[in-house]
Design a protein around this motif. Structure first.
Motif, PDB file in Angstrom:
ATOM      1  N   ALA A   6      -2.487  -0.116  -5.226  1.00  0.00           N
ATOM      2  CA  ALA A   6      -3.338  -0.173  -4.026  1.00  0.00           C
ATOM      3  C   ALA A   6      -4.197  -1.433  -4.029  1.00  0.00           C
ATOM      4  N   LEU A   7      -4.763  -1.766  -5.173  1.00  0.00           N
ATOM      5  CA  LEU A   7      -5.604  -2.964  -5.278  1.00  0.00           C
ATOM      6  C   LEU A   7      -4.782  -4.219  -5.011  1.00  0.00           C
ATOM      7  N   GLU A   8      -3.595  -4.291  -5.608  1.00  0.00           N
ATOM      8  CA  GLU A   8      -2.749  -5.466  -5.427  1.00  0.00           C
ATOM      9  C   GLU A   8      -2.319  -5.628  -3.970  1.00  0.00           C
ATOM     10  N   LEU A   9      -1.951  -4.514  -3.322  1.00  0.00           N
ATOM     11  CA  LEU A   9      -1.508  -4.574  -1.931  1.00  0.00           C
ATOM     12  C   LEU A   9      -2.675  -4.873  -0.984  1.00  0.00           C
ATOM     13  N   ALA A  10      -3.851  -4.342  -1.292  1.00  0.00           N
ATOM     14  CA  ALA A  10      -5.025  -4.646  -0.474  1.00  0.00           C
ATOM     15  C   ALA A  10      -5.357  -6.132  -0.555  1.00  0.00           C
ATOM     16  N   THR A  11      -5.214  -6.697  -1.746  1.00  0.00           N
ATOM     17  CA  THR A  11      -5.469  -8.121  -1.934  1.00  0.00           C
ATOM     18  C   THR A  11      -4.442  -8.961  -1.180  1.00  0.00           C
ATOM     19  N   ALA A  12      -3.194  -8.516  -1.198  1.00  0.00           N
ATOM     20  CA  ALA A  12      -2.113  -9.278  -0.563  1.00  0.00           C
ATOM     21  C   ALA A  12      -2.132  -9.170   0.961  1.00  0.00           C
ATOM     22  N   THR A  13      -2.411  -7.973   1.488  1.00  0.00           N
ATOM     23  CA  THR A  13      -2.289  -7.754   2.934  1.00  0.00           C
ATOM     24  C   THR A  13      -3.615  -7.803   3.681  1.00  0.00           C
ATOM     25  N   ARG A  14      -4.742  -7.616   2.963  1.00  0.00           N
ATOM     26  CA  ARG A  14      -6.072  -7.622   3.566  1.00  0.00           C
ATOM     27  C   ARG A  14      -6.124  -6.786   4.854  1.00  0.00           C
ATOM     28  N   PRO A  15      -5.864  -5.495   4.740  1.00  0.00           N
ATOM     29  CA  PRO A  15      -5.855  -4.637   5.932  1.00  0.00           C
ATOM     30  C   PRO A  15      -7.260  -4.405   6.475  1.00  0.00           C
ATOM     31  N   ASP A  16      -7.324  -3.930   7.701  1.00  0.00           N
ATOM     32  CA  ASP A  16      -8.618  -3.578   8.294  1.00  0.00           C
ATOM     33  C   ASP A  16      -9.180  -2.315   7.654  1.00  0.00           C
ATOM     34  N   ILE A  17      -8.285  -1.362   7.371  1.00  0.00           N
ATOM     35  CA  ILE A  17      -8.706  -0.070   6.827  1.00  0.00           C
ATOM     36  C   ILE A  17      -7.783   0.319   5.681  1.00  0.00           C
ATOM     37  N   VAL A  18      -8.386   0.822   4.605  1.00  0.00           N
ATOM     38  CA  VAL A  18      -7.628   1.344   3.461  1.00  0.00           C
ATOM     39  C   VAL A  18      -7.919   2.838   3.345  1.00  0.00           C
ATOM     40  N   ILE A  19      -6.870   3.640   3.347  1.00  0.00           N
ATOM     41  CA  ILE A  19      -7.012   5.087   3.152  1.00  0.00           C
ATOM     42  C   ILE A  19      -6.579   5.385   1.724  1.00  0.00           C
ATOM     43  N   LEU A  20      -7.532   5.848   0.907  1.00  0.00           N
ATOM     44  CA  LEU A  20      -7.309   6.015  -0.527  1.00  0.00           C
ATOM     45  C   LEU A  20      -7.507   7.456  -0.956  1.00  0.00           C
ATOM     46  N   ASP A  21      -6.536   7.995  -1.679  1.00  0.00           N
ATOM     47  CA  ASP A  21      -6.781   9.245  -2.383  1.00  0.00           C
ATOM     48  C   ASP A  21      -7.760   8.956  -3.517  1.00  0.00           C
TER      49      ASP A  21
END
Length: 210
Positions: free
Chosen positions: A39-54
């Protein structure tokens, strides 16, 4: 277009979330992750507006993911999506700067509202946990629930998942000495002596899935 990342270790949950989210034509799911590190790697790569995390994910829990996202200056709004409504988890989320908190039981009726609210950069807290949230914010009864710091809880989780001290270092970007210090502190605070004791604690407190 609002870009969203979904992180949950259960395929069926991610599929259900995607189906709900993609009912909105102006929302798109840009990535899916199966554990906290991914999740951290993909958030860094894609920089989404919203992250939904378990919250309870392998490798890193949701709060640790957000802590490292903020260290990397990622500005995504975060919705913690969890079955846990206890004060300790809520306090950890608040301290990490998380402004969205939704119970999985409320997802079908409230997920769209939660994402809409975060997309406006406003806080969204599931109604069923709002009372616990107030207690946590005011420093109420939550301190009795767990004597561990957020970082100690993360390390106990990783140990319970079978990670060695050496394997934990690159995940959390800390030295082996720091890992050992946190591990020793957790043992002392919990009044236990062995790794097996830490694993039992993690299971009892729903820090890992068994």
């Amino acid at each position: 277009m609002t870009q969203i990342l979904i992180a949950d270790d259960h395929d069926i949950v991610r599929d259900g979330l995607r189906a709900l989210l993609e009912t909105r034509s102006n929302w798109t799911v840009v990535a899916e992750a199966r554990n906290g590190q991914e999740a951290l790697e993909l958030a860094t790569a894609t920089r989404p507006d919203i992250v939904i995390l378990d919250y309870a994910m392998p490798v890193m829990n949701g709060v640790e993911v957000v802590r490292q996202m903020r260290a990397r200056r990622l500005r995504s709004e975060v919705l913690v999506f969890t079955m846990h409504d206890d004060d300790n988890v809520i306090r950890e989320a608040l301290q990490a700067g998380i402004r969205g908190y939704l119970l999985k039981a409320d997802a079908r009726s409230h997920l769209v509202e939660a994402v809409e609210t975060l997309a406006r950069h406003e806080a969204y807290i599931s109604g069923k946990v709002s009372g616990a949230l107030i207690d946590a914010t005011l420093g109420g009864r939550s301190t009795a629930g767990s004597p561990l710091t957020a970082r100690e809880r993360t390390i106990v989780q990783l140990i319970a998942e079978g990670r060695t001290n050496k394997e934990i270092c690159p995940i959390l970007r800390i030295s082996i000495k720091t890992v050992e210090t946190h591990r020793a502190s957790a043992l002392r605070k919990l009044g236990v002596r062995t790794t097996a004791d830490l694993i039992r604690y993690a299971i009892r407190n729903r820090m890992i899935d068994v």
